[in-house]
Design a protein around this motif. Structure first.
Motif, mmCIF file in Angstrom:
data_model
loop_
_atom_site.group_PDB
_atom_site.id
_atom_site.type_symbol
_atom_site.label_atom_id
_atom_site.label_comp_id
_atom_site.label_asym_id
_atom_site.label_seq_id
_atom_site.Cartn_x
_atom_site.Cartn_y
_atom_site.Cartn_z
ATOM 1 N N GLY A 94 1.090 -1.401 -0.180
ATOM 2 C CA GLY A 94 0.312 -0.287 0.231
ATOM 3 C C GLY A 94 1.153 1.423 0.035
ATOM 4 N N ALA A 95 2.509 1.284 -0.251
ATOM 5 C CA ALA A 95 3.127 2.845 -0.108
ATOM 6 C C ALA A 95 4.582 1.581 -0.327
ATOM 7 N N LEU A 96 5.374 3.127 -0.955
ATOM 8 C CA LEU A 96 6.450 3.453 -1.081
ATOM 9 C C LEU A 96 7.356 4.543 -0.383
ATOM 10 N N ASP A 97 7.229 4.468 0.898
ATOM 11 C CA ASP A 97 8.214 5.900 1.362
ATOM 12 C C ASP A 97 9.155 5.940 0.856
ATOM 13 N N MET A 98 10.292 4.846 1.192
ATOM 14 C CA MET A 98 11.555 5.042 0.950
ATOM 15 C C MET A 98 12.118 3.388 0.436
ATOM 16 N N LEU A 99 13.766 4.349 -1.245
ATOM 17 C CA LEU A 99 14.102 3.715 -2.020
ATOM 18 C C LEU A 99 15.081 3.496 -1.597
ATOM 19 N N VAL A 100 16.204 3.033 -1.094
ATOM 20 C CA VAL A 100 17.805 2.775 -1.621
ATOM 21 C C VAL A 100 17.901 1.813 -2.816
ATOM 22 N N ASN A 101 18.460 2.589 -3.313
ATOM 23 C CA ASN A 101 18.954 2.684 -5.050
ATOM 24 C C ASN A 101 21.140 1.574 -4.316
ATOM 25 N N ASN A 102 20.878 0.545 -3.979
ATOM 26 C CA ASN A 102 22.311 0.107 -3.813
ATOM 27 C C ASN A 102 22.687 -1.045 -4.393
ATOM 28 N N SER A 103 21.566 -1.462 -5.133
ATOM 29 C CA SER A 103 22.661 -2.415 -6.655
ATOM 30 C C SER A 103 23.232 -1.642 -7.008
ATOM 31 N N GLY A 104 24.452 -2.727 -7.517
ATOM 32 C CA GLY A 104 25.532 -2.529 -8.263
ATOM 33 C C GLY A 104 26.511 -3.147 -8.961
ATOM 34 N N GLY A 105 27.571 -2.645 -9.975
ATOM 35 C CA GLY A 105 28.200 -3.839 -10.007
ATOM 36 C C GLY A 105 29.879 -3.144 -11.112
ATOM 37 N N GLN A 106 30.807 -3.673 -10.689
ATOM 38 C CA GLN A 106 31.654 -3.309 -11.647
ATOM 39 C C GLN A 106 32.666 -4.332 -11.913
ATOM 40 N N PHE A 107 33.700 -4.068 -12.255
ATOM 41 C CA PHE A 107 35.045 -4.697 -12.822
ATOM 42 C C PHE A 107 36.417 -3.767 -12.599
ATOM 43 N N ILE A 108 37.719 -4.442 -11.791
ATOM 44 C CA ILE A 108 38.707 -3.996 -12.205
ATOM 45 C C ILE A 108 39.144 -4.213 -13.615
ATOM 46 N N GLN A 109 39.203 -3.400 -14.241
ATOM 47 C CA GLN A 109 40.292 -3.924 -15.216
ATOM 48 C C GLN A 109 40.746 -2.287 -16.258
ATOM 49 N N GLU A 110 42.090 -2.296 -16.505
ATOM 50 C CA GLU A 110 42.130 -0.844 -17.033
ATOM 51 C C GLU A 110 41.242 -0.375 -18.050
ATOM 52 N N SER A 111 41.355 1.118 -18.425
ATOM 53 C CA SER A 111 39.997 1.699 -19.775
ATOM 54 C C SER A 111 40.734 1.518 -20.513
ATOM 55 N N ALA A 112 42.164 1.024 -21.218
ATOM 56 C CA ALA A 112 42.614 0.824 -22.040
ATOM 57 C C ALA A 112 42.077 -0.686 -22.671
ATOM 58 N N GLU A 113 41.353 -1.774 -21.565
ATOM 59 C CA GLU A 113 41.136 -2.663 -21.763
ATOM 60 C C GLU A 113 39.945 -3.078 -22.032
ATOM 61 N N ILE A 114 39.257 -2.180 -21.433
ATOM 62 C CA ILE A 114 37.224 -2.477 -20.875
ATOM 63 C C ILE A 114 36.953 -2.713 -22.395
ATOM 64 N N SER A 115 36.017 -3.541 -22.381
ATOM 65 C CA SER A 115 35.201 -3.301 -24.541
ATOM 66 C C SER A 115 33.986 -2.982 -23.900
ATOM 67 N N ARG A 116 33.453 -2.324 -25.061
ATOM 68 C CA ARG A 116 32.149 -1.455 -24.952
ATOM 69 C C ARG A 116 31.365 -2.280 -24.002
ATOM 70 N N ARG A 117 31.044 -3.545 -24.355
ATOM 71 C CA ARG A 117 30.352 -4.358 -23.878
ATOM 72 C C ARG A 117 30.278 -4.216 -22.797
ATOM 73 N N GLY A 118 31.729 -4.661 -21.802
ATOM 74 C CA GLY A 118 31.415 -4.188 -20.652
ATOM 75 C C GLY A 118 31.518 -2.925 -19.916
ATOM 76 N N PHE A 119 31.973 -2.183 -20.457
ATOM 77 C CA PHE A 119 31.765 -0.883 -20.139
ATOM 78 C C PHE A 119 29.764 -0.170 -20.154
ATOM 79 N N SER A 120 29.800 -1.237 -21.331
ATOM 80 C CA SER A 120 28.252 -0.840 -21.260
ATOM 81 C C SER A 120 27.220 -1.723 -20.600
ATOM 82 N N ALA A 121 27.457 -2.422 -20.049
ATOM 83 C CA ALA A 121 27.228 -3.528 -18.620
ATOM 84 C C ALA A 121 27.210 -2.425 -17.368
ATOM 85 N N VAL A 122 27.952 -2.640 -17.095
ATOM 86 C CA VAL A 122 28.025 -1.190 -16.124
ATOM 87 C C VAL A 122 27.164 0.094 -15.933
#
Length: 300
Positions: free
Chosen positions: A106-134
């Motif tokens: 009957g309500a939604l008084d509070m929302l905490v957006n906590n979900s997320g995800g990433q991986f450790i990788q140097e920027s030059a090696e990140i694929s477009r697909r990996g970047f888009s997923a994050v």
């Protein structure tokens, strides 16, 4: 500092807030079955809220809900319940989650957006697909959760939203994709706080620094321990943060005590946002060319 000498036991946990702070309120915490999200869910429920935790794995959420309800038994009237399976990269899943909560509770008084995800990788090696997923997970998913909470309930009834970002004041070498997404969330929050204030909706960010959670560091494997050792040397506090310290900040922003706070970014990082994040080694021979004259003593 290693994982072995950090106490992450929830059995020692106790909120600093009064027991009935959120009595009768309804909250969604995405990713609320583990890590920081679990501590937030536990605290909100102990203060009287009905907390719906959501992720793709309903079974894990149900188990986490049982654990949390056992810990807070007798502390108040709140509870933790598992929501439907939700992939925050899917718009339909998000719409269904919010509709389920509003219809059932009957309500939604509070929302905490906590979900997320990433991986450790140097920027030059990140694929477009990996970047888009994050980006889809951390930025787009957060936006869709905010939009649906607003459209389906908060526009007409008010509410509070807290977005969990990440300590990236000086960027995040090694996790550039996540830093870009989380910076987007912070700027989005600044925009939404003005757009939605007439509906009595407050929206803020909590920007944790390096917070130790078993679930979080296990995801990185051996890189996790290396990460801890590297970070601990650079942090002014000389330690990592606890999930409870993040939860306390979130709880305050959701509370009536923060009723004049919207569009804010609250750092919980032990001063870490004011120093560099040395995840990438810089070789001694690396330097930038000089324009003009430079005394020899000015070179490191």
């Amino acid at each position: 500092m290693t994982a072995d000498n950090i106490d992450t036991s929830s059995s020692t946990w106790k909120s600093v807030f009064r027991n009935d702070l959120f009595q009768g309120k309804v909250a969604i915490v995405t990713g609320g079955g583990q890590g920081i999200g679990k501590e937030i869910s536990l605290e909100l429920a102990s203060l009287g809220a009905t907390v719906v935790i959501a992720s793709r794995d309903v079974a894990k959420c149900e188990e986490a809900a049982r654990e949390m309800n056992a810990l807070i038994a007798g502390s108040g009237v709140g509870r933790v319940v598992a929501g439907p399976s939700t992939n925050i990269r899917k718009e339909e899943d998000i719409q269904n989650l919010v509709a389920h909560v509003v219809e059932k509770y009957g309500a939604l008084d509070m929302l905490v957006n906590n979900s997320g995800g990433q991986f450790i990788q140097e920027s030059a090696e990140i694929s477009r697909r990996g970047f888009s997923a994050v980006i889809q997970t951390n930025l787009e998913g957060t936006f869709l959760m905010c939009r649906e909470a607003y459209n389906q309930y908060m526009r007409d009834n008010g509410g509070t939203i807290v977005n969990i970002t990440i300590g990236n004041r000086n960027g995040m070498p090694g996790m550039m994709h996540s830093a870009a997404a989380r910076s987007g969330v912070e700027n989005m929050t600044a925009s939404l706080c003005t757009e939605w204030i007439e509906s009595k909706v407050r929206i803020n960010c909590v920007r944790p620094g390096i917070i130790f959670t078993d679930s979080g560091f296990k995801n990185y494997g051996p890189a996790g321990e290396y990460f801890i050792k590297k970070m601990n040397k650079s942090l002014p506090a000389r330690r990592l943060g606890s999930p409870q310290e993040v939860s306390s900040a979130v709880t305050w922003l959701l509370s009536e005590g923060a009723s004049y706070v919207t569009g804010a970014i609250l750092c919980v990082d032990g001063g870490g946002s004011y120093v560099g994040l040395p995840l990438i080694e810089i070789e001694d021979k690396a330097n930038l060319p000089v324009y003009g004259t430079l005394p020899a003593r000015a070179k490191l």
